[in-house]
Design a protein around this motif. Structure first.
Motif, mmCIF file in Angstrom:
data_model
loop_
_atom_site.group_PDB
_atom_site.id
_atom_site.type_symbol
_atom_site.label_atom_id
_atom_site.label_comp_id
_atom_site.label_asym_id
_atom_site.label_seq_id
_atom_site.Cartn_x
_atom_site.Cartn_y
_atom_site.Cartn_z
ATOM 1 N N GLN A 1 0.824 -1.206 0.000
ATOM 2 C CA GLN A 1 0.000 0.000 0.000
ATOM 3 C C GLN A 1 0.861 1.261 0.000
ATOM 4 O OE1 GLN A 1 -0.364 -2.694 1.882
ATOM 5 N NE2 GLN A 1 -2.448 -2.898 2.708
ATOM 6 N N VAL A 2 1.882 1.275 0.838
ATOM 7 C CA VAL A 2 2.756 2.444 0.907
ATOM 8 C C VAL A 2 3.604 2.548 -0.357
ATOM 9 C CG1 VAL A 2 4.681 3.498 2.160
ATOM 10 C CG2 VAL A 2 2.789 2.457 3.420
ATOM 11 N N ALA A 3 4.071 1.415 -0.857
ATOM 12 C CA ALA A 3 4.904 1.425 -2.067
ATOM 13 C C ALA A 3 4.172 2.061 -3.240
ATOM 14 C CB ALA A 3 5.327 0.005 -2.427
ATOM 15 N N GLN A 4 2.864 1.847 -3.325
ATOM 16 C CA GLN A 4 2.095 2.335 -4.462
ATOM 17 C C GLN A 4 2.182 3.849 -4.610
ATOM 18 O OE1 GLN A 4 0.316 0.623 -6.809
ATOM 19 N NE2 GLN A 4 1.027 -1.318 -5.954
ATOM 20 N N HIS A 5 2.313 4.571 -3.492
ATOM 21 C CA HIS A 5 2.347 6.024 -3.614
ATOM 22 C C HIS A 5 3.667 6.649 -3.172
ATOM 23 C CE1 HIS A 5 1.942 6.662 0.745
ATOM 24 N NE2 HIS A 5 1.047 5.711 0.745
ATOM 25 N N ALA A 6 4.629 5.839 -2.728
ATOM 26 C CA ALA A 6 5.865 6.409 -2.214
ATOM 27 C C ALA A 6 7.093 6.108 -3.070
ATOM 28 C CB ALA A 6 6.126 5.914 -0.785
ATOM 29 N N MET A 7 7.034 5.062 -3.910
ATOM 30 C CA MET A 7 8.237 4.626 -4.632
ATOM 31 C C MET A 7 8.211 5.124 -6.075
ATOM 32 S SD MET A 7 9.319 3.230 -1.950
ATOM 33 C CE MET A 7 10.876 2.490 -2.409
ATOM 34 N N GLY A 8 8.226 6.423 -6.216
ATOM 35 C CA GLY A 8 8.068 7.030 -7.537
ATOM 36 C C GLY A 8 9.177 6.670 -8.508
ATOM 37 N N TYR A 9 10.426 6.660 -8.050
ATOM 38 C CA TYR A 9 11.533 6.349 -8.953
ATOM 39 C C TYR A 9 11.424 4.928 -9.486
ATOM 40 C CZ TYR A 9 16.105 4.728 -10.424
ATOM 41 O OH TYR A 9 17.123 4.144 -11.127
ATOM 42 N N LEU A 10 11.151 3.979 -8.616
ATOM 43 C CA LEU A 10 11.086 2.593 -9.055
ATOM 44 C C LEU A 10 9.938 2.374 -10.033
ATOM 45 C CD1 LEU A 10 11.921 0.647 -5.774
ATOM 46 C CD2 LEU A 10 13.434 1.246 -7.667
ATOM 47 N N PHE A 11 8.791 2.994 -9.762
ATOM 48 C CA PHE A 11 7.684 2.863 -10.705
ATOM 49 C C PHE A 11 7.985 3.572 -12.022
ATOM 50 C CE2 PHE A 11 5.055 1.671 -6.988
ATOM 51 C CZ PHE A 11 4.467 0.543 -7.523
ATOM 52 N N ALA A 12 8.756 4.654 -11.978
ATOM 53 C CA ALA A 12 9.140 5.334 -13.216
ATOM 54 C C ALA A 12 10.013 4.431 -14.083
ATOM 55 C CB ALA A 12 9.881 6.629 -12.891
ATOM 56 N N GLU A 13 10.928 3.703 -13.449
ATOM 57 C CA GLU A 13 11.750 2.756 -14.200
ATOM 58 C C GLU A 13 10.875 1.689 -14.856
ATOM 59 O OE1 GLU A 13 14.744 2.884 -15.047
ATOM 60 O OE2 GLU A 13 16.007 3.856 -13.546
ATOM 61 N N CYS A 14 9.882 1.208 -14.115
ATOM 62 C CA CYS A 14 8.973 0.203 -14.678
ATOM 63 C C CYS A 14 8.182 0.781 -15.849
ATOM 64 C CB CYS A 14 8.026 -0.306 -13.598
ATOM 65 S SG CYS A 14 8.816 -1.379 -12.387
ATOM 66 N N ALA A 15 7.751 2.017 -15.705
ATOM 67 C CA ALA A 15 6.967 2.647 -16.771
ATOM 68 C C ALA A 15 7.775 2.780 -18.054
ATOM 69 C CB ALA A 15 6.471 4.014 -16.310
ATOM 70 N N GLN A 16 9.090 2.858 -17.922
ATOM 71 C CA GLN A 16 9.963 2.960 -19.088
ATOM 72 C C GLN A 16 10.372 1.593 -19.632
ATOM 73 O OE1 GLN A 16 10.926 5.867 -20.753
ATOM 74 N NE2 GLN A 16 9.261 6.636 -19.453
ATOM 75 N N GLY A 17 9.832 0.536 -19.054
ATOM 76 C CA GLY A 17 10.147 -0.801 -19.528
ATOM 77 C C GLY A 17 11.446 -1.357 -18.983
ATOM 78 N N ASN A 18 12.002 -0.717 -17.962
ATOM 79 C CA ASN A 18 13.279 -1.153 -17.407
ATOM 80 C C ASN A 18 13.138 -2.092 -16.214
ATOM 81 O OD1 ASN A 18 14.701 0.454 -19.244
ATOM 82 N ND2 ASN A 18 14.445 2.245 -17.936
ATOM 83 N N ARG B 1 0.453 -7.480 0.693
ATOM 84 C CA ARG B 1 1.127 -7.536 -0.593
ATOM 85 C C ARG B 1 2.438 -6.812 -0.428
ATOM 86 N NH1 ARG B 1 -0.957 -11.764 -3.009
ATOM 87 N NH2 ARG B 1 -3.192 -11.595 -3.313
ATOM 88 N N CYS B 2 3.524 -7.508 -0.621
ATOM 89 C CA CYS B 2 4.841 -6.961 -0.345
ATOM 90 C C CYS B 2 5.463 -6.423 -1.617
ATOM 91 C CB CYS B 2 5.746 -8.039 0.259
ATOM 92 S SG CYS B 2 5.080 -8.688 1.801
ATOM 93 N N ALA B 3 6.092 -5.275 -1.507
ATOM 94 C CA ALA B 3 6.636 -4.610 -2.684
ATOM 95 C C ALA B 3 7.838 -5.359 -3.222
ATOM 96 C CB ALA B 3 7.035 -3.186 -2.344
ATOM 97 N N CYS B 4 7.880 -5.550 -4.521
ATOM 98 C CA CYS B 4 9.047 -6.166 -5.149
ATOM 99 C C CYS B 4 9.270 -5.529 -6.501
ATOM 100 C CB CYS B 4 8.864 -7.670 -5.323
ATOM 101 S SG CYS B 4 10.297 -8.433 -6.095
ATOM 102 N N MET B 5 10.449 -5.031 -6.725
ATOM 103 C CA MET B 5 10.801 -4.417 -7.996
ATOM 104 C C MET B 5 11.986 -5.157 -8.580
ATOM 105 S SD MET B 5 9.466 -1.704 -9.512
ATOM 106 C CE MET B 5 8.890 -0.829 -8.076
ATOM 107 N N VAL B 6 11.954 -5.443 -9.859
ATOM 108 C CA VAL B 6 13.081 -6.063 -10.545
ATOM 109 C C VAL B 6 13.579 -5.093 -11.591
ATOM 110 C CG1 VAL B 6 13.861 -8.004 -11.927
ATOM 111 C CG2 VAL B 6 12.114 -8.353 -10.194
ATOM 112 N N ARG B 7 14.869 -4.818 -11.569
ATOM 113 C CA ARG B 7 15.464 -3.869 -12.524
ATOM 114 C C ARG B 7 16.624 -4.576 -13.206
ATOM 115 N NH1 ARG B 7 17.534 -0.601 -15.786
ATOM 116 N NH2 ARG B 7 17.650 1.639 -15.445
#
Length: 289
Positions: free
Chosen positions: A14-31, A224-230
């Motif tokens: 829940q917190v990741a959805q609105h706090a992790m802007g950089y990581l979501f930006a990378e995802c939005a760029q397909g990275n 739901r636990c936040a997980c980002m793969v870059r």
């Protein structure tokens, strides 16, 4: 391929959805790609550190509460890396040192670890939950520059500390999460430029009563636990997605060494015989070749 695993302790989806802007930006760029998963029970810190780093559920590992202070009896990702002749490092909470290096933790001996024969060869370990994340990321970068590890664990605590003190949706918890996102935006480009693959995940976030989420079983209460793969090569992520999208159950991980790189693979709902790995796990590792 060298790998950095970042465990943002206490970050909820829940917190990741609105706090992790950089990581979501990378995802939005397909990275990168973002996944939500359910963690193992009991959702306490030391049991889940063991689960993330070994693939063994708490009941099977015997690390079933935070007071179990002993070396792990399982093989961790550090052990696998060392067996393959790779270099390991960690900037992490002292319980990680107690699980895989030496216990009980002795600050004078273990705070700054240089021990080529131990599973975690190089480490900066802290014991104060309020130890600044800014310092912890600097500690990690120092390890990376000094020792060039093949596997580096980075484990900051300020999000969890804020959650225990102020609950899930308070300003301080979101602020600590945004700060962590900012530190990642500062360091991650240089990690990727150096050829590292980066995985970011969490152990369970907080409930609004300041307790770990999903401490008790229940479909609706599962976090739901936040997980980002870059990945430094977007084609690797796309190929990984084609393999993993069909996995509808919580994934488990298997570790192997291919061409002297850390390769951590998605598996389906069944564990191949002889692996000794458990399911389901908190963390979905990407396949890096």
């Amino acid at each position: 391929m060298k790998t950095i695993l970042v465990v943002l302790d206490g970050l909820s989806n829940q917190v990741a959805q609105h706090a992790m802007g950089y990581l979501f930006a990378e995802c939005a760029q397909g990275n990168g790609q973002y996944y939500t998963l359910t963690c193992e029970l009991p959702s306490l810190s030391r049991p889940l550190y063991e689960c993330i780093l070994t693939g063994i559920t708490p009941v099977r590992s015997g690390i079933i509460h935070n007071g179990v202070s002993r070396l792990s009896k399982e093989r961790s990702i550090f052990h696998y890396a060392r067996a393959a002749g790779l270099t390991t490092a960690a900037a992490a909470y002292h319980w990680v040192s107690e699980l895989y290096n030496q216990t009980p933790f002795n600050a004078a001996r273990d705070r700054h670890t240089v021990a080529p024969d131990l599973p975690i060869q190089y480490g900066h370990f802290y014991w104060d939950d309020g130890y600044p994340d800014s310092h912890l990321f600097e500690d990690a970068e120092s390890l990376r520059l000094r020792h060039d590890p093949d596997f580096l664990l980075i484990h900051p605590m300020n999000i969890d500390d804020a959650g225990h003190k102020h609950s899930l949706y308070r300003h301080s918890t979101s602020s600590a999460s945004r700060m962590a996102d900012g530190y990642l935006s500062h360091w991650m480009p240089s990690w990727l430029a150096a050829g590292y693959q980066v995985i970011v995940t969490a152990d369970p976030g907080m409930n609004d009563d300041r307790s770990p989420r999903r401490h008790f079983a229940g479909r609706d209460s599962c976090p739901r636990c936040a997980c980002m793969v870059r990945a430094s090569h977007s084609s690797q992520i796309r190929n990984h997605n084609k393999r993993s999208c069909a996995v509808s159950s919580a994934p488990c991980w298997a570790l192997s060494m291919i061409n002297r790189s850390v390769a951590v693979c998605w598996l389906g709902a069944r564990v191949p015989k002889g692996t000794g790995l458990a399911l389901p796990l908190l963390l979905p590792f990407a396949l890096f070749g």
